[in-house]
Design a protein around this motif. Structure first.
Motif, PDB file in Angstrom:
ATOM      1  N   ARG A 107       0.823  -1.212   0.000  1.00 27.63           N
ATOM      2  CA  ARG A 107       0.000   0.000   0.000  1.00 27.63           C
ATOM      3  C   ARG A 107       0.859   1.264   0.000  1.00 27.63           C
ATOM      4  N   ASN A 108       2.031   1.180   0.680  1.00 26.91           N
ATOM      5  CA  ASN A 108       2.937   2.329   0.671  1.00 26.91           C
ATOM      6  C   ASN A 108       3.494   2.567  -0.727  1.00 26.91           C
ATOM      7  N   ALA A 109       3.826   1.474  -1.436  1.00 31.14           N
ATOM      8  CA  ALA A 109       4.334   1.596  -2.801  1.00 31.14           C
ATOM      9  C   ALA A 109       3.276   2.193  -3.723  1.00 31.14           C
ATOM     10  N   ILE A 110       2.031   1.714  -3.583  1.00 32.64           N
ATOM     11  CA  ILE A 110       0.939   2.229  -4.422  1.00 32.64           C
ATOM     12  C   ILE A 110       0.702   3.707  -4.138  1.00 32.64           C
ATOM     13  N   TYR A 111       0.702   4.061  -2.862  1.00 34.84           N
ATOM     14  CA  TYR A 111       0.444   5.449  -2.494  1.00 34.84           C
ATOM     15  C   TYR A 111       1.516   6.384  -3.053  1.00 34.84           C
ATOM     16  N   LYS A 112       2.780   5.943  -3.022  1.00 36.55           N
ATOM     17  CA  LYS A 112       3.857   6.773  -3.559  1.00 36.55           C
ATOM     18  C   LYS A 112       3.691   6.961  -5.072  1.00 36.55           C
ATOM     19  N   LEU A 113       3.305   5.909  -5.783  1.00 31.77           N
ATOM     20  CA  LEU A 113       3.083   6.027  -7.223  1.00 31.77           C
ATOM     21  C   LEU A 113       1.942   6.996  -7.530  1.00 31.77           C
ATOM     22  N   ILE A 114       0.888   6.933  -6.715  1.00 29.65           N
ATOM     23  CA  ILE A 114      -0.231   7.860  -6.905  1.00 29.65           C
ATOM     24  C   ILE A 114       0.224   9.291  -6.651  1.00 29.65           C
ATOM     25  N   GLN A 115       1.062   9.479  -5.621  1.00 32.05           N
ATOM     26  CA  GLN A 115       1.600  10.810  -5.346  1.00 32.05           C
ATOM     27  C   GLN A 115       2.399  11.338  -6.534  1.00 32.05           C
ATOM     28  N   TRP A 116       3.059  10.443  -7.261  1.00 31.23           N
ATOM     29  CA  TRP A 116       3.845  10.845  -8.427  1.00 31.23           C
ATOM     30  C   TRP A 116       2.983  11.048  -9.670  1.00 31.23           C
ATOM     31  N   GLY A 117       1.692  10.841  -9.519  1.00 28.77           N
ATOM     32  CA  GLY A 117       0.798  11.118 -10.635  1.00 28.77           C
ATOM     33  C   GLY A 117       0.463   9.923 -11.502  1.00 28.77           C
ATOM     34  N   TYR A 118       0.731   8.720 -11.044  1.00 27.26           N
ATOM     35  CA  TYR A 118       0.435   7.518 -11.820  1.00 27.26           C
ATOM     36  C   TYR A 118      -0.938   6.958 -11.448  1.00 27.26           C
ATOM     37  N   LYS A 119      -1.618   6.426 -12.432  1.00 32.31           N
ATOM     38  CA  LYS A 119      -2.835   5.677 -12.188  1.00 32.31           C
ATOM     39  C   LYS A 119      -2.443   4.208 -12.033  1.00 32.31           C
ATOM     40  N   VAL A 120      -2.701   3.654 -10.870  1.00 31.79           N
ATOM     41  CA  VAL A 120      -2.255   2.291 -10.554  1.00 31.79           C
ATOM     42  C   VAL A 120      -3.454   1.354 -10.581  1.00 31.79           C
ATOM     43  N   SER A 121      -3.278   0.227 -11.255  1.00 26.07           N
ATOM     44  CA  SER A 121      -4.361  -0.751 -11.331  1.00 26.07           C
ATOM     45  C   SER A 121      -3.801  -2.157 -11.375  1.00 26.07           C
ATOM     46  N   ARG A 122      -4.683  -3.083 -11.082  1.00 28.44           N
ATOM     47  CA  ARG A 122      -4.302  -4.506 -11.125  1.00 28.44           C
ATOM     48  C   ARG A 122      -5.192  -5.195 -12.149  1.00 28.44           C
ATOM     49  N   VAL A 123      -4.592  -6.009 -12.997  1.00 31.38           N
ATOM     50  CA  VAL A 123      -5.363  -6.681 -14.051  1.00 31.38           C
ATOM     51  C   VAL A 123      -5.200  -8.183 -13.931  1.00 31.38           C
ATOM     52  N   GLN A 124      -6.199  -8.888 -14.459  1.00 30.02           N
ATOM     53  CA  GLN A 124      -6.088 -10.332 -14.531  1.00 30.02           C
ATOM     54  C   GLN A 124      -5.165 -10.712 -15.670  1.00 30.02           C
ATOM     55  N   GLU A 125      -4.505 -11.843 -15.532  1.00 34.01           N
ATOM     56  CA  GLU A 125      -3.591 -12.307 -16.582  1.00 34.01           C
ATOM     57  C   GLU A 125      -4.351 -12.493 -17.896  1.00 34.01           C
ATOM     58  N   SER A 126      -3.817 -11.973 -18.949  1.00 33.55           N
ATOM     59  CA  SER A 126      -4.473 -12.095 -20.250  1.00 33.55           C
ATOM     60  C   SER A 126      -3.421 -12.174 -21.342  1.00 33.55           C
ATOM     61  N   ALA A 127      -3.863 -12.297 -22.568  1.00 34.31           N
ATOM     62  CA  ALA A 127      -2.935 -12.399 -23.687  1.00 34.31           C
ATOM     63  C   ALA A 127      -2.184 -11.099 -23.926  1.00 34.31           C
ATOM     64  N   ASP A 128      -2.719 -10.010 -23.384  1.00 36.67           N
ATOM     65  CA  ASP A 128      -2.091  -8.709 -23.621  1.00 36.67           C
ATOM     66  C   ASP A 128      -0.887  -8.457 -22.723  1.00 36.67           C
ATOM     67  N   PHE A 129      -0.727  -9.262 -21.680  1.00 39.38           N
ATOM     68  CA  PHE A 129       0.354  -9.030 -20.725  1.00 39.38           C
ATOM     69  C   PHE A 129       1.112 -10.320 -20.465  1.00 39.38           C
ATOM     70  N   ASN A 130       2.388 -10.168 -20.180  1.00 39.91           N
ATOM     71  CA  ASN A 130       3.196 -11.328 -19.858  1.00 39.91           C
ATOM     72  C   ASN A 130       2.702 -11.972 -18.570  1.00 39.91           C
ATOM     73  N   ALA A 131       2.936 -13.265 -18.441  1.00 39.90           N
ATOM     74  CA  ALA A 131       2.507 -13.979 -17.247  1.00 39.90           C
ATOM     75  C   ALA A 131       3.116 -13.338 -16.005  1.00 39.90           C
ATOM     76  N   GLY A 132       2.261 -13.051 -15.042  1.00 38.10           N
ATOM     77  CA  GLY A 132       2.740 -12.499 -13.781  1.00 38.10           C
ATOM     78  C   GLY A 132       2.806 -10.983 -13.757  1.00 38.10           C
ATOM     79  N   MET A 133       2.818 -10.316 -14.920  1.00 37.86           N
ATOM     80  CA  MET A 133       2.890  -8.852 -14.956  1.00 37.86           C
ATOM     81  C   MET A 133       1.483  -8.288 -14.785  1.00 37.86           C
ATOM     82  N   GLU A 134       0.981  -8.266 -13.559  1.00 34.17           N
ATOM     83  CA  GLU A 134      -0.424  -7.947 -13.359  1.00 34.17           C
ATOM     84  C   GLU A 134      -0.668  -6.579 -12.715  1.00 34.17           C
TER      85      GLU A 134
END
Length: 239
Positions: A143-170
């Motif tokens: 949660r600290n890592a996510i909060y810091k990314l949000i502070q830097w202006g990033y939109k953070v999300s989690r996705v299910q594994e799919s063909a569009d992303f490498n295995a584990g890169m969620e």
């Protein structure tokens, strides 16, 4: 086998020696070629005991001093306040060598020794081992890592594994029409930190690809002996 109680203590010595080379000759064990069994060091013979070389830490100071904090300035294995309670802030003579043996309670009869070749050494006591605080990469840091990314202006999300992303890169961070992916928020934060520090072409930045890390004898545990020790940046030598 080291007794559990001994693992909680360190044995503390100080000495005066003419050079680092002489001190290392005095302290370190040689090994028989056939079975690699250790031959007792001169230090062990003088004080009539035996230790594991991996538990030995020593430091040679640039100048002689009788001040406890100056002599043991490079020693982090025990709290110097224990030593000062017994011997005050200053010793009755000057030293330039600090010797600490972890996981050992020295109880020998020899308290001090003058060796004609190597110098003068004295035992000062056994004190509780000072444990280092360890911070672990655990799920509750996400949660600290996510909060810091949000502070830097990033939109953070989690996705299910799919063909569009490498295995584990969620885990994804999005900003300025760019997407960064990683297995977990800590890795994502690390990746973006690298990019913020070195730029989008971080792969071609002027950073050494290999390092020569030279562990100091006596202050490392078994795994550090096997794989090397993580050092401060100024201690790393580029190959």
């Amino acid at each position: 086998m080291i007794e559990a109680e001994e693992k909680e203590y360190v044995s503390v010595f100080a000495g005066s020696c003419q050079s680092r080379e002489l001190l290392e000759e005095y302290l370190f064990q040689q090994h028989q070629l056939l079975n690699f069994s250790p031959i007792r060091s001169v230090f062990e013979k003088d004080f009539h005991f035996k230790y594991d070389e991996r538990d030995l830490f020593h430091a040679v100071n640039a100048r002689m001093s009788n001040n406890v904090e100056e002599i043991f300035a490079n020693v982090k294995a025990f709290d110097m306040d224990w030593l000062k309670q017994e011997h005050s802030d200053c010793f009755d003579r000057f030293y330039n060598v600090a010797i600490v043996i972890k996981n050992y309670r020295y109880q020998g009869e020899v308290k001090e020794i003058t060796n004609e070749k190597f110098g003068y050494f004295k035992f000062f006591g056994v004190y509780p081992l000072k444990r280092a605080e360890v911070i672990i990469d655990y799920g509750n840091t996400y949660r600290n890592a996510i909060y810091k990314l949000i502070q830097w202006g990033y939109k953070v999300s989690r996705v299910q594994e799919s063909a569009d992303f490498n295995a584990g890169m969620e885990w994804l961070a999005q900003k300025d029409q760019k997407i960064y992916t990683a297995e977990n928020p800590l890795r994502l934060l690390g990746l973006i930190t690298i990019i913020r520090e070195y730029g989008e072409n971080w792969e071609h930045s002027d950073v050494a690809r290999t390092f020569s890390i030279k562990p100091a004898l006596g202050e490392l545990d078994y795994h550090e002996w096997m794989w090397g020790k993580i050092l401060d940046p100024e201690q790393i030598e580029e190959e």
